[in-house]
Write a protein that holds these residues in place. Structure first.
Motif, short mmCIF file in Angstrom:
data_model
loop_
_atom_site.label_atom_id
_atom_site.label_comp_id
_atom_site.label_asym_id
_atom_site.label_seq_id
_atom_site.Cartn_x
_atom_site.Cartn_y
_atom_site.Cartn_z
N UNK A 559 35.70 46.30 34.60
CA UNK A 559 35.84 46.05 36.27
C UNK A 559 35.10 44.56 36.41
N UNK A 560 33.71 44.46 35.72
CA UNK A 560 33.03 43.10 35.84
C UNK A 560 33.74 42.13 35.47
N UNK A 561 34.88 42.33 34.33
CA UNK A 561 35.53 41.31 33.72
C UNK A 561 36.68 40.90 34.87
N UNK A 562 37.17 41.97 35.40
CA UNK A 562 38.29 41.62 36.27
C UNK A 562 37.97 41.12 37.44
N UNK A 563 37.02 41.57 38.26
CA UNK A 563 36.50 41.01 39.48
C UNK A 563 36.72 39.44 39.86
N UNK A 564 36.14 38.56 39.01
CA UNK A 564 36.22 37.16 39.10
C UNK A 564 37.89 36.86 39.38
N UNK A 565 38.80 37.34 38.43
CA UNK A 565 40.07 37.01 38.56
C UNK A 565 40.68 37.44 39.88
N UNK A 566 40.34 38.77 40.34
CA UNK A 566 40.66 39.08 41.58
C UNK A 566 40.58 38.13 42.67
N UNK A 567 38.99 37.76 42.61
CA UNK A 567 38.46 36.87 43.79
C UNK A 567 39.39 35.69 43.82
N UNK A 568 39.68 35.02 42.75
CA UNK A 568 40.48 33.76 42.69
C UNK A 568 41.70 34.14 43.17
N UNK A 569 42.36 35.25 42.81
CA UNK A 569 43.73 35.55 43.48
C UNK A 569 43.87 35.77 44.98
N UNK A 570 42.62 36.15 45.53
CA UNK A 570 42.52 36.64 46.72
C UNK A 570 42.11 35.66 47.66
N UNK A 571 42.00 34.34 47.56
CA UNK A 571 41.69 33.15 48.01
C UNK A 571 42.44 33.17 49.49
N UNK A 572 43.43 33.66 49.70
CA UNK A 572 44.16 33.47 51.03
C UNK A 572 44.03 35.01 51.64
N UNK A 573 43.39 35.82 51.07
CA UNK A 573 43.22 37.06 51.76
C UNK A 573 41.76 37.63 51.89
N UNK A 574 41.32 37.27 53.15
CA UNK A 574 39.70 37.58 53.20
C UNK A 574 39.48 38.74 53.45
N UNK A 575 40.05 39.72 53.89
CA UNK A 575 39.96 41.01 54.03
C UNK A 575 39.99 41.68 52.65
N UNK A 576 40.62 41.31 51.82
CA UNK A 576 40.58 41.76 50.52
C UNK A 576 39.37 41.29 49.91
N UNK A 577 38.84 40.07 50.09
CA UNK A 577 37.49 39.41 49.63
C UNK A 577 36.30 40.33 50.23
N UNK A 589 23.90 47.26 43.14
CA UNK A 589 22.67 48.26 43.24
C UNK A 589 22.85 49.44 42.05
N UNK A 590 24.00 49.73 41.57
CA UNK A 590 24.13 50.59 40.44
C UNK A 590 23.53 49.86 39.26
N UNK A 591 23.86 48.62 38.88
CA UNK A 591 23.29 48.01 37.67
C UNK A 591 21.72 47.56 37.81
N UNK A 592 21.39 47.27 39.08
CA UNK A 592 19.81 46.98 38.95
C UNK A 592 19.61 45.54 38.45
N UNK A 593 18.71 45.63 37.62
CA UNK A 593 18.18 44.38 37.11
C UNK A 593 19.20 43.90 36.02
N UNK A 594 19.97 44.62 35.42
CA UNK A 594 21.13 44.23 34.64
C UNK A 594 22.18 43.29 35.39
N UNK A 595 22.11 43.27 36.72
CA UNK A 595 23.22 42.65 37.62
C UNK A 595 22.96 41.14 37.53
N UNK A 596 21.80 40.85 36.60
CA UNK A 596 21.65 39.08 36.37
C UNK A 596 22.86 38.84 35.36
N UNK A 597 23.58 39.51 34.71
CA UNK A 597 24.55 39.19 33.86
C UNK A 597 25.75 38.71 34.75
N UNK A 598 25.86 39.41 35.92
CA UNK A 598 26.94 38.66 37.01
C UNK A 598 26.58 37.34 37.72
N UNK A 599 25.53 36.97 37.46
CA UNK A 599 25.29 35.79 38.23
C UNK A 599 26.29 34.52 38.24
#
Length: 932
Positions: A559-577, A589-599
């Motif tokens: 999911x973490x790998x897929x979300x950046x692609x989905x974000x780019x694809x949804x540029x014209x769909x603000x509700x999906x964003x 919240x689930x990842x806690x301090x590990x969320x730094x890898x998502x920065x």
């Protein structure tokens, strides 16, 4: 201001200030504001609102301006204080006559008279009470009512004062006027009953209003006017009469709403008297129980009682049953005679038949859901659940009150009630399942040895959980609640998998299936093409992540790998964003301090979503701010990129939108994360934004701004004080002027308390600056601040803030400063109040300790079922170790400061200083310091 010449222009300004046209209203308000400090202005206002020929709205506004002026300018120490001559004239004018024809204005005048009385009565206004007592005797109905209304508000205000000297004054007043107050109430009550019997409804209603007001006066005098009311025969007689009159007053049939209000007030007198004077109440226990039980648990109350009255009666029974003052010691011989008397009265009253009837009626009559509650559950289950489990709802709502009473009675008389309840369970019939399950759940701890819950669970409850018919959902709900009550009391471990299996069917999710469910959801998310479908799948994914929290960590890689692609694809769909942002919030919240890898993905998303210069912010801002906040809360360290995003904040604060609270939380989070770097980079711009914000924000918003400032000063005293210096003069002036809103005053004192305690040098420079602005000597100004601080201590409700105030004022000691020594009594009063708030007694050693002290922080071990601490939670706990409120013992600090003052002044000088403190306060102080 010459009264004659000024009346016309002030009247004109007040008239314009009632206009709906802002172009007319604003200049008028500004003109009135400028006149507030002009001598004679309040005399003009008095003449205007006393002129009954003028427009009601104008007179109403005149009263409000007068009332606000009392708060700001009546005290001698206030800047631009009214002269003693004008105050004397105003006091006389306020009580010249009591003939205001408009109810709302009459109430406001009564309130403002009470405000003056709080400051001036009896010393500067000895004639007030005698005039009121004479005025309530007059025959004119209007004057009598208005005088009685004023009498009530004055009594209420004087009773609310908390300093020992003020309490003594009120007690002296009560002893002097109690006989008159009793006769006044008795007269109006008898008149009402006579008018009811005569069928004169209009006269009865008028008498009922006076009965209500006179009883309100009597309530304050009875409950708060006597330290030992049982030594005053008249007090005890009047309380007995009140108990008698409740039954008689039920006879009335006119104005049911007003009548019910009066009846409730009668019960409040009894409840207040019981709460404040449990031992003097002992002679009333028997009759109070007879009264309450007969109305609530026998046919005597049918067709007569109403819900609020039933609640009050139940509270009366509960307070008698549960009262610690009536519980004998384990060794009966060690109990006081009065405690034994109370216990014997209760034992004699609560016989087996009485308890049986109470228990059965509670379950079968009062546990029932009403039609309104069932409808609410159907239409709005969340509101129903909140109302059902609300904090103090037991005091005011019938069913929660019923459950609390059932618990207390069952706990105290379990030997009698256990067989009764078990018999009812064995004879289950028809629709009584839910009510009995409620009773068995509430009494779980008492029924531990009497119910074979495991057999009941396997043979009946499990089967009921599987009934899916819509009409059976009330039973299913109560069964799962019942199991929840018993699972921590008595539930075999080998039965838990069976329970979890059935819960999973109700819940629709289980950690056992987490990996496969999450994989399938992710596969579906990639497979679908419609935007709405993706949003629905993301919503389910978010719910799963939120529900399982940190257990999601092993399964989110794809999911973490897929979300950046989905974000780019949804540029014209603000509700999906928006849906992606929500998923990211739960993911962080689930990842806690590990969320730094998502920065690398996360921070640009936050940057875009919270940039008001970008068009998508209209849709993304709220979720973007929430994501920004949780990212900070779960960050283990600041990064340059995370710090840089704060450049968006100035524009956000300018919006003054409904998202301000979240913005303040973000500022706090940066402060906790890295105060030094954050303030060095952004404090100047932030201070400017706050200064602009304070000009056009609500009172609540101003409080939130100042709470942020307080946190910054708490975390970084030196840097915070200097960076936010432009905001502090207004805070200082607010204290000196006696800010009238308690929550604002509490916040002002919190901010200045932090500065005084944690950066005393800066406080001195601020005091010097304010003395120049106010054209006063610094010592005189400091004395005014301390006096106001002491007077408004009751505005501070949180124990932490009350302790802060005590530490801050104590930090002024030891001192040779005469002004501070003059305020020594008030400082000690505050300290003793705070000691009562924060000290707990060790029953083994009979010594006291500060319950707020934190000596160390160990990160707790978190089980799979618990929410782990966020990184910010850990930071706040570590910072608490350096916060004087949590790191300094108030008890020890008081002792050391007094010892230092004693050494400075010498024994004789210090003793003279201590003699300025009330002897009862000194005794309490000595008790707290015992052993040091």
């Amino acid at each position: 201001m010459d009264i004659q010449s000024a009346s016309t222009v002030v009247l004109q300004a007040l008239t314009q200030a009632t206009s709906q046209d802002t172009a007319v209203l604003k200049p008028a308000e500004e003109q009135l504001r400028q006149w507030e400090t002009q001598p004679g202005f309040y005399s003009v206002l008095l003449n205007i609102f006393n002129n009954h020929m003028l427009d009601v709205n104008v007179r109403w506004l005149a009263v409000l301006y007068f009332k606000n002026g009392i708060d700001r300018y009546w005290r001698r120490v206030a800047p631009h204080a009214l002269s003693e001559e004008e105050k004397s004239s105003l006091r006389a004018g306020l009580i010249t006559n009591f003939n205001e024809p408009v109810n709302q204005i009459a109430t406001q005048i009564a309130v403002l008279i009470a405000k003056v009385a709080r400051l001036d009565c009896p010393r500067q206004w000895p004639e007030l009470i005698p005039i009121l007592l004479e005025s309530v005797k007059v025959q004119d109905g209007l004057q009598q009512h208005r005088a009685l209304l004023t009498f009530y508000h004055v009594t209420k205000t004087l009773a609310s004062k908390r300093l020992a000297a003020d309490k003594k004054l009120f007690q002296d007043l009560a002893s002097g006027i109690y006989s008159f107050a009793c006769s006044l109430w008795n007269h109006h009550t008898e008149t009402f009953l006579q008018k009811v019997c005569a069928g004169d409804q209009e006269a009865a209603l008028s008498s009922l209003e006076r009965t209500l007001l006179s009883l309100k006066v009597l309530r304050k005098l009875t409950v708060q006017g006597f330290i030992e009311p049982h030594h005053n025969m008249e007090v005890m007689v009047s309380v007995n009469k009140i108990l008698n009159k409740v039954s008689e007053i039920h006879r009335g049939s006119i104005c049911r709403e007003k009548l019910e209000k009066t009846i409730i007030l009668y019960t409040k007198v009894l409840l207040d008297f019981l709460e404040c004077h449990p031992y003097p109440f002992i002679p009333l226990i028997q009759r109070s129980l007879e009264f309450a039980v007969s109305y609530v648990f026998t046919e005597a109350g049918e067709g007569v009682v109403f819900e609020r009255f039933i609640v009050q009666c139940m509270n009366l029974i509960k307070m008698i049953v549960k009262n610690d003052s009536y519980k004998p010691a384990k060794n009966i011989e060690d109990s006081k005679p009065e405690i034994l008397e109370a216990h014997q009265i209760k034992t004699a009253f609560f016989t087996h038949p009485t308890l049986t009837e109470i228990g059965k009626r509670l379950v079968s009559q009062y546990f029932l859901l009403t039609e309104e509650e069932i409808t609410m559950w159907e239409e709005d289950p969340e509101s129903f659940a909140v109302e059902e489990t609300g904090g103090d709802s037991w005091k005011y709502s019938l069913r929660p009150c019923t459950e609390v009473l059932f618990l207390d009675i069952f706990h105290n008389y379990s030997q009698t009630l256990t067989p009764v309840l078990l018999e009812m369970v064995q004879n289950l019939q028809g629709g009584s399942f839910a009510e009995l399950y409620n009773a068995v759940g509430l009494a779980a701890y008492e029924l531990f040895d009497s119910v074979d819950f495991h057999s009941w669970f396997k043979n009946q409850l499990l089967a009921e959980l599987q009934v899916t018919h819509n009409r059976y959902k009330l039973i299913r709900r109560r069964v799962i609640w019942l199991i929840g009550q018993w699972i921590s009391v008595k539930f075999e471990s080998d039965l838990r998998p069976l329970l979890y299996e059935h819960e999973a069917m109700l819940f629709g999710c289980s950690p056992i299936y987490l990996e496969s469910i999450f994989g399938l959801l992710f596969h579906l998310l990639r497979q679908v093409t419609e935007c709405d479908t993706k949003m629905q799948v993301l919503h389910v994914i978010s719910c799963v992540i939120e529900r399982v929290s940190i257990q999601i960590r092993p399964y989110v890689g794809c999911l973490v790998q897929y979300l950046p692609l989905l974000w780019r694809q949804s540029e014209d769909h603000n509700m999906l964003r928006c849906a992606i942002l929500t998923t990211l919030i739960h993911l962080v919240q689930g990842l806690g301090a590990e969320s730094k890898n998502l920065y690398p993905f996360l921070l640009p998303v936050i940057q875009l979503s919270t940039d008001v210069a970008q068009p998508p912010h209209v849709y993304l801002l709220e979720d973007g701010l929430e994501l920004w906040l949780v990212t900070l809360e779960n960050s283990s360290a600041i990064t340059p990129e995370l710090l840089r995003i704060f450049q968006n904040m100035s524009a956000l604060l300018e919006l003054s939108s409904e998202n301000l609270r979240t913005c303040f939380q973000i500022i706090n989070a940066y402060t906790y994360l890295s105060a030094s770097e954050f303030l060095q980079n952004y404090a100047e711009a932030l201070c400017k934004s706050f200064c602009d914000l304070m000009k056009d924000i609500t009172m609540e918003g101003q409080v939130q701004v100042l709470k942020v400032v307080e946190i910054v000063i708490k975390v970084s005293p030196v840097l915070g004080s200097h960076m936010f210096k432009p905001l502090l003069p207004a805070v200082f002036r607010g204290i000196v002027d006696g800010e009238r809103f308690p929550v604002v005053m509490s916040t002002y004192l919190g901010v200045i308390g932090r500065v005084l305690l944690q950066n005393s040098g800066f406080f001195s420079s601020l005091l010097t600056q304010m003395a120049v602005e106010c054209r006063q000597e610094a010592d005189q100004l400091l004395g005014n601040v301390i006096e106001m601080w002491v007077d408004r201590m009751d505005n501070i409700t949180q124990p932490e803030r009350r302790k802060l105030s005590s530490l801050a004022l104590l930090s002024l000691l030891p001192t040779e400063n005469g002004v501070i020594q003059d305020k020594f009594c008030g400082i000690i009063n505050i300290c003793v109040e705070a000691l009562h708030d924060v000290m707990t007694e060790d029953p083994d050693t009979a010594t006291f300790k500060d319950c707020m002290l934190m000596t160390h922080f160990e990160e707790p071990k978190v089980t799979e079922d618990e929410e782990p601490l966020t990184e910010q939670d850990k930071r706040k706990k570590l910072l608490a170790l350096e916060d004087p409120v949590y790191s300094v013992s108030l008890q020890l600090y008081v002792y050391e400061k007094l010892k230092a003052q004693q050494m400075l002044m010498g024994e004789q000088g210090f003793q003279t200083l201590m003699e300025t403190v009330d002897t009862e306060i000194v005794r309490q102080l000595q008790e707290f310091l015992k052993g040091l």
